[in-house]
Design a protein around this motif. Structure first.
Motif, mmCIF file in Angstrom:
data_model
loop_
_atom_site.group_PDB
_atom_site.id
_atom_site.type_symbol
_atom_site.label_atom_id
_atom_site.label_comp_id
_atom_site.label_asym_id
_atom_site.label_seq_id
_atom_site.Cartn_x
_atom_site.Cartn_y
_atom_site.Cartn_z
ATOM 1 N N LEU A 27 36.741 30.817 64.275
ATOM 2 C CA LEU A 27 36.166 29.483 64.445
ATOM 3 C C LEU A 27 37.214 28.403 64.200
ATOM 4 O O LEU A 27 37.288 27.414 64.938
ATOM 5 N N ILE A 28 38.024 28.576 63.170
ATOM 6 C CA ILE A 28 39.070 27.590 62.863
ATOM 7 C C ILE A 28 40.060 27.497 64.018
ATOM 8 O O ILE A 28 40.406 26.397 64.466
ATOM 9 N N ASP A 29 40.502 28.647 64.519
ATOM 10 C CA ASP A 29 41.480 28.654 65.616
ATOM 11 C C ASP A 29 40.922 28.003 66.878
ATOM 12 O O ASP A 29 41.607 27.209 67.534
ATOM 13 N N ALA A 30 39.672 28.324 67.217
ATOM 14 C CA ALA A 30 39.054 27.741 68.411
ATOM 15 C C ALA A 30 38.938 26.229 68.272
ATOM 16 O O ALA A 30 39.182 25.473 69.208
ATOM 17 N N CYS A 31 38.571 25.797 67.091
ATOM 18 C CA CYS A 31 38.444 24.377 66.799
ATOM 19 C C CYS A 31 39.789 23.675 66.956
ATOM 20 O O CYS A 31 39.904 22.648 67.619
ATOM 21 N N MET A 32 40.808 24.245 66.364
ATOM 22 C CA MET A 32 42.137 23.631 66.427
ATOM 23 C C MET A 32 42.682 23.639 67.851
ATOM 24 O O MET A 32 43.394 22.718 68.250
ATOM 25 N N ASP A 33 42.312 24.635 68.641
ATOM 26 C CA ASP A 33 42.704 24.677 70.051
ATOM 27 C C ASP A 33 42.141 23.482 70.815
ATOM 28 O O ASP A 33 42.674 23.095 71.852
ATOM 29 N N GLY A 35 42.026 20.531 69.520
ATOM 30 C CA GLY A 35 42.721 19.336 69.048
ATOM 31 C C GLY A 35 42.218 18.748 67.752
ATOM 32 O O GLY A 35 42.650 17.668 67.343
ATOM 33 N N GLU A 36 41.322 19.433 67.076
ATOM 34 C CA GLU A 36 40.822 18.935 65.802
ATOM 35 C C GLU A 36 41.783 19.301 64.671
ATOM 36 O O GLU A 36 42.617 20.191 64.813
ATOM 37 N N THR A 37 41.653 18.632 63.546
ATOM 38 C CA THR A 37 42.526 18.892 62.402
ATOM 39 C C THR A 37 42.141 20.195 61.710
ATOM 40 O O THR A 37 40.985 20.617 61.749
ATOM 41 N N ARG A 38 43.106 20.816 61.057
ATOM 42 C CA ARG A 38 42.838 22.046 60.296
ATOM 43 C C ARG A 38 41.781 21.781 59.233
ATOM 44 O O ARG A 38 40.878 22.602 59.014
ATOM 45 N N GLU A 39 41.874 20.640 58.561
ATOM 46 C CA GLU A 39 40.916 20.316 57.501
ATOM 47 C C GLU A 39 39.486 20.266 58.050
ATOM 48 O O GLU A 39 38.563 20.838 57.464
ATOM 49 N N ASN A 40 39.300 19.581 59.167
ATOM 50 C CA ASN A 40 37.968 19.459 59.744
ATOM 51 C C ASN A 40 37.471 20.811 60.265
ATOM 52 O O ASN A 40 36.314 21.175 60.069
ATOM 53 N N CYS A 41 38.355 21.554 60.902
ATOM 54 C CA CYS A 41 37.971 22.864 61.432
ATOM 55 C C CYS A 41 37.596 23.827 60.310
ATOM 56 O O CYS A 41 36.622 24.585 60.432
ATOM 57 N N VAL A 44 34.097 22.908 59.051
ATOM 58 C CA VAL A 44 33.017 23.355 59.933
ATOM 59 C C VAL A 44 32.844 24.869 59.848
ATOM 60 O O VAL A 44 31.717 25.372 59.764
ATOM 61 N N ALA A 45 33.944 25.607 59.851
ATOM 62 C CA ALA A 45 33.854 27.067 59.762
ATOM 63 C C ALA A 45 33.252 27.503 58.424
ATOM 64 O O ALA A 45 32.442 28.438 58.378
ATOM 65 N N THR A 46 33.624 26.816 57.356
ATOM 66 C CA THR A 46 33.056 27.123 56.041
ATOM 67 C C THR A 46 31.560 26.822 56.025
ATOM 68 O O THR A 46 30.763 27.604 55.491
ATOM 69 N N ALA A 47 31.164 25.710 56.627
ATOM 70 C CA ALA A 47 29.739 25.365 56.699
ATOM 71 C C ALA A 47 28.972 26.427 57.476
ATOM 72 O O ALA A 47 27.858 26.802 57.082
ATOM 73 N N ALA A 48 29.550 26.930 58.547
ATOM 74 C CA ALA A 48 28.895 27.989 59.322
ATOM 75 C C ALA A 48 28.752 29.248 58.478
ATOM 76 O O ALA A 48 27.678 29.861 58.429
ATOM 77 N N GLU A 49 29.815 29.616 57.801
ATOM 78 C CA GLU A 49 29.819 30.818 56.970
ATOM 79 C C GLU A 49 28.783 30.724 55.844
ATOM 80 O O GLU A 49 28.107 31.699 55.516
ATOM 81 N N VAL A 93 27.225 20.259 58.397
ATOM 82 C CA VAL A 93 28.426 19.706 59.046
ATOM 83 C C VAL A 93 28.376 18.183 59.002
ATOM 84 O O VAL A 93 29.366 17.531 58.689
ATOM 85 N N GLY A 94 27.207 17.645 59.287
ATOM 86 C CA GLY A 94 27.067 16.194 59.308
ATOM 87 C C GLY A 94 27.293 15.530 57.965
ATOM 88 O O GLY A 94 27.748 14.389 57.900
ATOM 89 N N THR A 95 26.995 16.245 56.892
ATOM 90 C CA THR A 95 27.153 15.648 55.569
ATOM 91 C C THR A 95 28.466 16.005 54.885
ATOM 92 O O THR A 95 28.954 15.240 54.065
ATOM 93 N N LYS A 96 29.045 17.157 55.224
ATOM 94 C CA LYS A 96 30.238 17.617 54.532
ATOM 95 C C LYS A 96 31.546 17.391 55.305
ATOM 96 O O LYS A 96 32.602 17.296 54.709
ATOM 97 N N CYS A 97 31.459 17.373 56.608
ATOM 98 C CA CYS A 97 32.673 17.361 57.427
ATOM 99 C C CYS A 97 32.796 16.050 58.196
ATOM 100 O O CYS A 97 31.810 15.340 58.379
ATOM 101 N N ASP A 98 33.997 15.778 58.649
ATOM 102 C CA ASP A 98 34.221 14.624 59.512
ATOM 103 C C ASP A 98 33.641 14.954 60.871
ATOM 104 O O ASP A 98 34.245 15.678 61.646
ATOM 105 N N ALA A 99 32.455 14.457 61.140
ATOM 106 C CA ALA A 99 31.746 14.795 62.370
ATOM 107 C C ALA A 99 32.191 13.961 63.561
ATOM 108 O O ALA A 99 31.581 14.002 64.607
ATOM 109 N N ASN A 100 33.254 13.212 63.435
ATOM 110 C CA ASN A 100 33.757 12.394 64.540
ATOM 111 C C ASN A 100 34.734 13.202 65.384
ATOM 112 O O ASN A 100 35.924 12.938 65.404
ATOM 113 N N PHE A 101 34.198 14.193 66.086
ATOM 114 C CA PHE A 101 35.044 15.048 66.906
ATOM 115 C C PHE A 101 35.566 14.287 68.101
ATOM 116 O O PHE A 101 34.916 13.395 68.615
#
Length: 102
Positions: A27-33, A35-41, A44-49, A93-101
């Motif tokens: 999930l992190i790799d796909a997210c970063m692919d 163009g999102e930041t590692r921190e944000n990815c 989101v992956a942690t929230a999914a897990e 995701v909306g409360t913990k992560c930067d949801a401004n993708f």
């Protein structure tokens, strides 16, 4: 049914827009692919897990890995409990992560 499709498609869009190994890293790799930041990815992956049970998390990872994530998850015939888990994930995701993708 239409609500299920819209919700699932939206949640998978979050995963693929955020950033497809081993579950969380896929999930992190796909997210970063995308163009999102590692921190944000990572967020989101942690929230999914944390929000999804093992089986649903595996379905999401498989969907993202397939490269056809919207269709793959929608075709998995989600039940009410799975949809509730995905909704909880979206809220997390909306409360913990930067949801401004991008």
């Amino acid at each position: 049914m239409k609500t299920r499709i819209v919700m699932a498609a939206g949640l998978i869009s979050i995963l693929t827009a955020c950033g497809g190994g081993g579950g969380k890293q896929v999930l992190i790799d796909a997210c970063m692919d995308e163009g999102e930041t590692r921190e944000n990815c990572t967020c989101v992956a942690t929230a999914a897990e944390e929000s999804l049970d093992e089986d649903l998390f595996a379905k999401v990872v498989e969907a993202v890995s397939s490269g056809d994530s919207d269709l793959a998850l929608l075709n998995s015939d989600l039940g009410v409990e799975e949809i509730q888990q995905l909704a909880g994930f979206a809220l997390s995701v909306g409360t913990k992560c930067d949801a401004n993708f991008n």
